[in-house]
Design an enzyme around this catalytic site. Structure first.
Site, mmCIF file in Angstrom:
data_model
loop_
_atom_site.group_PDB
_atom_site.id
_atom_site.type_symbol
_atom_site.label_atom_id
_atom_site.label_comp_id
_atom_site.label_asym_id
_atom_site.label_seq_id
_atom_site.Cartn_x
_atom_site.Cartn_y
_atom_site.Cartn_z
ATOM 1 N N SER A 243 -32.003 -64.433 -11.982
ATOM 2 C CA SER A 243 -31.406 -65.169 -13.091
ATOM 3 C C SER A 243 -30.658 -64.217 -14.021
ATOM 4 O O SER A 243 -29.777 -63.483 -13.571
ATOM 5 C CB SER A 243 -32.508 -65.956 -13.811
ATOM 6 O OG SER A 243 -31.971 -66.936 -14.653
ATOM 7 N N ASP A 469 -29.300 -74.720 -7.223
ATOM 8 C CA ASP A 469 -29.981 -74.016 -8.313
ATOM 9 C C ASP A 469 -29.616 -74.682 -9.638
ATOM 10 O O ASP A 469 -28.443 -74.848 -9.947
ATOM 11 C CB ASP A 469 -29.555 -72.547 -8.328
ATOM 12 C CG ASP A 469 -30.404 -71.686 -9.251
ATOM 13 O OD1 ASP A 469 -30.627 -72.090 -10.411
ATOM 14 O OD2 ASP A 469 -30.833 -70.604 -8.822
ATOM 15 N N HIS A 497 -34.796 -72.699 -8.648
ATOM 16 C CA HIS A 497 -34.127 -71.576 -9.289
ATOM 17 C C HIS A 497 -34.529 -70.271 -8.616
ATOM 18 O O HIS A 497 -35.701 -69.900 -8.620
ATOM 19 C CB HIS A 497 -34.504 -71.544 -10.769
ATOM 20 C CG HIS A 497 -33.811 -70.485 -11.562
ATOM 21 N ND1 HIS A 497 -32.491 -70.136 -11.359
ATOM 22 C CD2 HIS A 497 -34.262 -69.684 -12.571
ATOM 23 C CE1 HIS A 497 -32.153 -69.183 -12.209
ATOM 24 N NE2 HIS A 497 -33.205 -68.889 -12.936
#
Length: 529
Positions: A243, A469, A497
């Site tokens: 991320s 995602d 994710h």
């Protein structure tokens, strides 16, 4: 759900569960001096920069003014079963090293392979604001056995985060109020209340964190990682970021391309986007994830949202509208507001194993009990049962507001953007447009601008993208892999994710082979769910 660029990492407890499920055993204030060649760039009508200059690498020689930082000796002490912890110093301002220092914290789990050790693998779970120290302590034992044998697994809390001189803002009661504020204002009074809440948050951060707020940028954190690399005794930085951790890793690669070792960027961000484009794209990512959840939900006996996807969306909207008018009671003195319900739904989009919990929470909410959705919202913010909050969202706002100029300067600008956001995301666009107003009141000028990252001369960098995602849309991974001269895109066709460590043998196998042998997957490699 109040971050400007909402690139939330999966919380530590969720991440640990994911790894176990994977069964992995094989106003203005002081501003930091920019260290990028990117200058203000023109933008197209959708907020995507027409020209984003590349991040300029730093000189390969260590500046004399920084030599003492690179010459420190780490003292590791046992801090938990099988873990060691340490601290080290970095300059507050790299452009003026004599102006002050920060103390950063790191933790590691030593490699189990002895003489076959490849070095350190630095991990970052995302955020910005996620504690890498807590992440390593939560998931290190679940990593692939070969990776654990070859690498010391290291977590460094970036400056302003966790145990590394953390940014501090609101207390627990005020954070409760902040998370509950209406972020879909319907009239001037509600707009005024939202602006007042954002101003209160910013003022508290300034009061409690002071000039330090001007020195928590991603560029500065990337420079801190290079100091750690040297202190660990590694010529190259081996790194796995998820991320926001991909943005941090890509920034390091852009600044120090010759020092890139084996680097995996999972659930990538696109540094070429400005805040407007990033927020709108992320709203679309959550919409895509919601569609996947709804499609799955309506096939199940315990789905409270009807028998088809259209009904599911209509019933979600009806619930939000009901909560906007009257919050629901819960099993505590707190009531569930519309904004907290939205946050709870979004929290469950991060991982498929949260979908059953969301179905139950929606069922009870429709029956008049908001406890389940409030629990999901609290999990998102990592609110403790005693009503306290970690510095996660404080750091999140501080880093985001420093890294990019605010997308809106006034409530009127946010209001005008709502229809465009809603086209991209009918269920979450309105929230995310108004959410992006927060940085308009930040007390420190931004130091970053949209830019591309080439990292010319770097070793192959693996970029992992998940097609559905929610938080880092797949298009961002495609873009970053294209920007990087040595980027290799590895695609996971699935939900949730990030992808590594989620029981997909194809993804895990490709990443592990690369980490252990340097064999980067060919660009275009795809792994099915």
């Amino acid at each position: 759900m109040r971050a400007v660029r909402q690139t939330r990492f999966v919380p530590a407890a969720v991440a640990a569960a994911a790894m176990l499920l994977a069964g992995c055993s094989s106003g203005t204030g002081p501003s930091a001096a920019p260290t990028t060649s990117a200058t203000s760039s023109s933008s197209s009508s959708d907020g995507v920069p027409a020209v984003a200059a590349p991040l300029a690498p730093l000189p390969t020689a260590i500046p004399a003014a920084l030599a003492t930082y690179y010459a420190q000796k780490l003292s590791w002490n046992s801090c938990d079963e099988e873990f060691e912890c340490t601290t080290f110093k970095v300059p507050l301002d790299y452009e003026h090293p004599g102006s002050g220092e920060l103390t950063l914290s790191a933790a590691r789990k030593r490699a189990t392979g002895g003489v076959d050790r490849l070095g350190s693998l630095v991990l970052n779970p995302g955020g910005p604001g996620g504690s890498a120290v807590e992440y390593v302590e939560s998931v290190a034992k679940g990593y692939d056995s070969g990776v654990r044998a070859a690498y010391d697994l290291v977590g460094l809390d970036p400056r302003g985060v966790g145990r590394s001189s953390p940014v501090t803002c609101l207390g627990g009661d005020r954070m409760d109020a902040y998370t509950a504020i209406d972020i879909t204002p319907d009239d001037q009074a509600e707009k005024d209340a939202l602006v007042a809440a954002d101003k209160e948050f910013a003022a508290a951060c300034q009061q409690k964190s002071g000039t330090f707020l001007g020195h928590v940028s991603t560029v500065e954190s990337a420079r801190d990682m290079d100091v750690l690399r040297a202190l660990l005794g590694d010529d190259k930085l081996h790194y796995l970021g998820k991320s926001y951790g991909t943005f941090l890793g890509a920034t390091y690669a852009g600044l120090y391309p010759s020092r890139v070792g084996r680097m995996v960027l999972d659930g990538a961000m696109d540094p070429s986007l400005d805040a407007m484009a990033g927020n709108k794209a992320q709203a679309g990512g959550f919409e895509t994830a919601w569609a996947a959840f709804a499609k799955d939900c309506v096939k199940r006996d315990d789905c409270p949202l009807g028998t088809n996807e259209k009904q599911a969306g209509e019933q979600l909207d009806a619930l939000f509208k009901q909560l906007d008018a009257k919050p629901l009671t819960t099993d505590s003195s707190r009531r569930l507001t519309e904004s907290q319900a939205t946050t709870g739904v979004i929290q469950a989009m991060y991982a498929e194993f949260l979908w059953p919990q969301l179905r139950t929470a929606l069922t009870t909410a429709k029956a008049g009990d908001g406890t389940g959705l409030l629990k999901l919202s609290d999990d998102y913010y990592e609110r403790s049962s005693d009503g306290t909050y970690p510095n996660l969202m404080f750091a999140n706002m501080a880093v985001n507001c420093l890294d990019l100029p605010a997308p809106f300067a006034t409530p009127d600008e946010a209001a005008r953007a709502v229809p465009d956001f809603e086209k991209t995301s009918p269920h979450f666009g309105r929230d995310m447009a108004w959410m992006a107003l927060a940085c308009a009141y930040w007390p420190v000028r931004p130091t970053g601008v949209p830019h591309t990252v080439r990292a010319a001369g770097a070793a192959p960098i693996v970029v992992v993208g998940t097609t559905r995602d929610p938080a880092t849309p797949y298009a961002w991974s495609q873009s970053l892999a294209t920007q990087l001269d040595s980027g290799r895109l590895l695609t996971y066709e699935g939900d949730g994710h990030t992808a590594y460590g989620r029981r997909n043998g194809c993804i895990d196998g490709a990443v592990n082979r690369y980490l252990l042998g340097g064999d980067a997957p060919a660009t275009g490699t795809r792994c099915a769910k």
